[in-house]
Design a protein around this motif. Structure first.
Motif, PDB file in Angstrom:
ATOM      1  N   LEU A  80      -2.529 -62.298 -73.563  1.00  0.00           N
ATOM      2  CA  LEU A  80      -3.780 -62.078 -72.838  1.00  0.00           C
ATOM      3  C   LEU A  80      -4.038 -60.591 -72.659  1.00  0.00           C
ATOM      4  O   LEU A  80      -5.160 -60.108 -72.788  1.00  0.00           O
ATOM      5  CB  LEU A  80      -3.706 -62.760 -71.470  1.00  0.00           C
ATOM      6  CG  LEU A  80      -3.733 -64.291 -71.506  1.00  0.00           C
ATOM      7  CD1 LEU A  80      -3.085 -64.874 -70.257  1.00  0.00           C
ATOM      8  CD2 LEU A  80      -5.159 -64.791 -71.647  1.00  0.00           C
ATOM      9  N   GLY A  83      -5.269 -58.866 -75.869  1.00  0.00           N
ATOM     10  CA  GLY A  83      -6.667 -59.236 -76.104  1.00  0.00           C
ATOM     11  C   GLY A  83      -7.605 -58.473 -75.183  1.00  0.00           C
ATOM     12  O   GLY A  83      -8.657 -57.974 -75.610  1.00  0.00           O
TER      13      GLY A  83
ATOM     14  N   GLY B  81      -7.517 -64.284 -77.875  1.00  0.00           N
ATOM     15  CA  GLY B  81      -8.940 -64.573 -77.743  1.00  0.00           C
ATOM     16  C   GLY B  81      -9.384 -64.672 -76.291  1.00  0.00           C
ATOM     17  O   GLY B  81     -10.423 -64.128 -75.913  1.00  0.00           O
ATOM     18  N   GLY B  83      -7.932 -63.275 -73.675  1.00  0.00           N
ATOM     19  CA  GLY B  83      -7.895 -61.927 -73.108  1.00  0.00           C
ATOM     20  C   GLY B  83      -9.120 -61.124 -73.507  1.00  0.00           C
ATOM     21  O   GLY B  83      -9.733 -60.432 -72.692  1.00  0.00           O
ATOM     22  N   TYR B  84      -9.493 -61.245 -74.784  1.00  0.00           N
ATOM     23  CA  TYR B  84     -10.684 -60.556 -75.286  1.00  0.00           C
ATOM     24  C   TYR B  84     -11.931 -61.039 -74.547  1.00  0.00           C
ATOM     25  O   TYR B  84     -12.761 -60.244 -74.096  1.00  0.00           O
ATOM     26  CB  TYR B  84     -10.818 -60.795 -76.792  1.00  0.00           C
ATOM     27  CG  TYR B  84     -11.953 -60.038 -77.423  1.00  0.00           C
ATOM     28  CD1 TYR B  84     -11.744 -58.812 -78.041  1.00  0.00           C
ATOM     29  CD2 TYR B  84     -13.254 -60.544 -77.378  1.00  0.00           C
ATOM     30  CE1 TYR B  84     -12.800 -58.106 -78.609  1.00  0.00           C
ATOM     31  CE2 TYR B  84     -14.313 -59.851 -77.937  1.00  0.00           C
ATOM     32  CZ  TYR B  84     -14.076 -58.632 -78.554  1.00  0.00           C
ATOM     33  OH  TYR B  84     -15.134 -57.934 -79.094  1.00  0.00           O
ATOM     34  N   GLU B  85     -12.054 -62.359 -74.414  1.00  0.00           N
ATOM     35  CA  GLU B  85     -13.233 -62.939 -73.762  1.00  0.00           C
ATOM     36  C   GLU B  85     -13.338 -62.514 -72.294  1.00  0.00           C
ATOM     37  O   GLU B  85     -14.442 -62.254 -71.793  1.00  0.00           O
ATOM     38  CB  GLU B  85     -13.182 -64.465 -73.880  1.00  0.00           C
ATOM     39  CG  GLU B  85     -13.424 -64.947 -75.306  1.00  0.00           C
ATOM     40  CD  GLU B  85     -12.880 -66.335 -75.611  1.00  0.00           C
ATOM     41  OE1 GLU B  85     -13.157 -66.827 -76.720  1.00  0.00           O
ATOM     42  OE2 GLU B  85     -12.162 -66.917 -74.764  1.00  0.00           O
ATOM     43  N   ALA B  87     -12.219 -59.688 -70.916  1.00  0.00           N
ATOM     44  CA  ALA B  87     -12.689 -58.297 -70.845  1.00  0.00           C
ATOM     45  C   ALA B  87     -14.166 -58.201 -71.191  1.00  0.00           C
ATOM     46  O   ALA B  87     -14.914 -57.414 -70.593  1.00  0.00           O
ATOM     47  CB  ALA B  87     -11.861 -57.408 -71.782  1.00  0.00           C
TER      48      ALA B  87
END
Lengths: 115, 115
Positions: A80, A83, B81, B83-85, B87
């Motif tokens: 996490l 990402g 994914g 973690g990206y979402e 942020a």
């Protein structure tokens, strides 16, 4: 002039990549500066440190992200934090280089499909 | 007025949470709309779809992130994914609600320490 590198790897998501992270960090350090050298430390704690301490970690990592010239991420272990860091670096316009073991893992569509 | 919910869960990072995602999605749907209902589908492919198809997935997910009223993430399975979402949603100012199994996993400091 040495570049400042933010190296990103999994910590609480799993430390099975730690030895590889160390080797990558050592190689980068031959020519440049790694701000997040602790990511390759096998003794690094995987455990939550409480909200106060985790807030300090967050603030330090965000400061390093803002300071870095580029980000290098080892993405074979899902994380996490990695990402999150990638999206944050993208927002800052920081160049990002992603590596992963293509024979073993499937990269997130949010990274593989990101233009 | 139903809210539009972006539900985030691991896909390529691992599908061991898929049954739980389905239950959470079904509960949310009792009162609101889930844009990312496929995340709870046990038949969803974990495999890279090639750059073109992954680019389509990325574009669709970013469009849903921009459209959503709030994000609900199940964070027990580490995921690049998700973690990206998170942020990306934070950047948009979208409220984010994170859940995870505290008895089993350690949440990333980048999430636990984020003010």
């Amino acid at each position: 002039m040495k570049k400042k590198i933010y190296f990103a790897g999994a910590i609480r998501g799993g430390r099975e990549g730690a030895a590889l992270y160390r080797r990558i960090i050592d190689r980068i350090k031959e020519t440049d500066t790694v701000l997040t050298e602790h990511v390759g430390n096998p003794a690094l704690s995987r455990f939550e440190q409480g909200r106060d301490k985790d807030s300090e970690i967050y603030a330090q990592d965000i400061a390093w992200l803002r300071e870095s010239d580029l980000l290098i991420a080892e993405c074979s272990v899902p994380s996490l934090g990695v990402g999150y860091e990638l999206a944050f670096a993208e927002r800052l316009g920081t160049p990002c280089y992603l590596f992963y073991r293509r024979d073993r893992v499937q990269l997130s569509a949010m990274l593989n499909g990101d233009p």
